[in-house]
Design a protein around this motif. Structure first.
Motif, PDB file in Angstrom:
ATOM      1  N   GLU A 224      17.153  34.914  27.003  1.00 16.11           N
ATOM      2  CA  GLU A 224      17.956  36.138  27.317  1.00 16.11           C
ATOM      3  C   GLU A 224      19.212  36.009  27.733  1.00 16.11           C
ATOM      4  O   GLU A 224      20.020  36.809  28.076  1.00 16.11           O
ATOM      5  N   TYR A 225      19.928  34.437  27.784  1.00 16.55           N
ATOM      6  CA  TYR A 225      21.360  34.245  28.071  1.00 16.55           C
ATOM      7  C   TYR A 225      21.446  33.131  27.100  1.00 16.55           C
ATOM      8  O   TYR A 225      20.590  32.617  26.725  1.00 16.55           O
ATOM      9  N   VAL A 248      26.291  34.869  29.272  1.00 12.29           N
ATOM     10  CA  VAL A 248      25.700  35.778  28.385  1.00 12.29           C
ATOM     11  C   VAL A 248      26.470  35.991  27.094  1.00 12.29           C
ATOM     12  O   VAL A 248      27.824  35.917  27.188  1.00 12.29           O
ATOM     13  N   GLN A 252      27.061  41.890  25.337  1.00 12.41           N
ATOM     14  CA  GLN A 252      25.983  42.183  25.720  1.00 12.41           C
ATOM     15  C   GLN A 252      25.963  43.454  26.786  1.00 12.41           C
ATOM     16  O   GLN A 252      26.870  43.474  27.481  1.00 12.41           O
ATOM     17  N   ASP A 253      25.172  44.461  26.769  1.00  6.22           N
ATOM     18  CA  ASP A 253      25.443  45.642  27.657  1.00  6.22           C
ATOM     19  C   ASP A 253      25.281  45.178  29.046  1.00  6.22           C
ATOM     20  O   ASP A 253      24.610  44.342  29.559  1.00  6.22           O
ATOM     21  N   VAL A 257      22.702  42.988  31.300  1.00  6.29           N
ATOM     22  CA  VAL A 257      22.735  41.723  32.053  1.00  6.29           C
ATOM     23  C   VAL A 257      22.419  41.971  33.542  1.00  6.29           C
ATOM     24  O   VAL A 257      21.964  41.025  34.105  1.00  6.29           O
TER      25      VAL A 257
END
Length: 295
Positions: A224-225, A248, A252-253, A257
């Protein structure tokens, strides 16, 4: 009153009882080894009082002057306690050396043995309670106090054995020799306490096992990062502090985050209760599709 403060009060009570009992017996007997144990217990009493106020202060929340809380008061307390132990050891040696030449007369060996036996039992019970609570609450002040009393257990056993040897052999010179041996054991305990407390005062990082645990939790979110770096850790009293940079994808929103950071922090606190965690997020400046490349 919280659990740490209650246990610290127990230590104050037991040390008061033992210090007065040993001093009375030592003066009556004329035994420098028993008096040395009274000095030891007196310093333990002072240390217990310091530990009590340290755990009370450390429990206070962060304020305008102490933005990171009051945890290091416990580390400071354990250093002061260690210094007091060194003073006690020096006093014992100073009293014992003159008697190496003459030895002197020692009366009522049975009384001394009885006092030492009671001391061993009381200190063993109280020190085990202190160390158990220290492990549970991660309190360096209570741990220092507990190890003080464990040292008292060992030295009391030594004096007990020495009094038995004097009774069997009649060699009163064993009395100051035992007192000096007690002092040397005290010095060793003091240096160990100072070493451990100074590590926390100087913001040494958390143990490797805990840092590996932190990295393992971060690894579980690797999809996820992009990466994390600049992981820093330290400890103050029972409080742990962890901060790191989390890279990130650039677009990315922000809510996603934030949610990711919250989940990482929750998992870290579940494994390291009470940890203070700061995650600085930053956008990827390169190939942001390479999610999961931890450095």
């Amino acid at each position: 009153m919280d659990e740490k403060a209650k246990v610290a009060l127990l230590s104050i009570g037991s040390n008061t009882f033992l210090a007065l009992g040993k001093l009375a017996a030592g003066l009556y007997m004329g035994s420098v080894s028993v008096i040395s144990e009274a000095v030891h217990s007196s310093l333990d009493l002072v240390a217990a009082v310091i530990a009590f106020f340290a755990v009370k202060t450390a429990a206070k929340p962060a304020d305008d002057r102490h933005n990171y809380g009051h945890g290091k008061f416990e580390n400071l307390s354990s250093i002061i306690e260690a210094i007091l132990i060194l003073v006690a050891g020096a006093m014992i040696i100073n009293s014992a050396i003159p008697k190496l030449q003459g030895g002197g007369q020692i009366e009522s060996l049975g009384l001394g043995a009885g006092v030492m036996g009671v001391s061993v039992l009381v200190n063993l019970l109280v020190s085990r309670k202190l160390l158990k609570t220290a492990r549970k609450m991660e309190s360096p002040a209570l741990a220092a106090d507990g190890w003080h009393l464990m040292t008292d257990v060992y030295t009391s056993l030594g004096v007990f054995a020495g009094l038995g040897a004097i009774y069997l052999t009649g060699l009163t010179i064993l009395d100051p020799i035992i007192a000096i041996a007690v002092a040397l054991m005290i010095f060793k305990a003091a240096f160990n306490l100072i070493r451990e407390s100074v590590r926390s005062i100087l913001d040494v990082n958390l143990p490797k096992t805990e840092e590996n645990l932190i990295k393992g939790i971060l690894q579980s979110y690797a999809e996820e990062y992009v990466e994390f770096h600049d992981l820093r850790t330290r400890k103050a009293g029972s409080d742990r502090y962890v901060d790191l940079h989390l890279v990130v994808p650039k677009y990315q929103d922000i809510n996603a985050v934030h949610n990711l950071c919250d989940r990482i922090e929750d998992d870290l606190r579940a494994q390291l209760p009470g940890a203070q965690i700061l995650i600085h997020t930053e956008p990827c400046g390169g190939h942001c599709e390479e999610i999961g490349s931890i450095k």
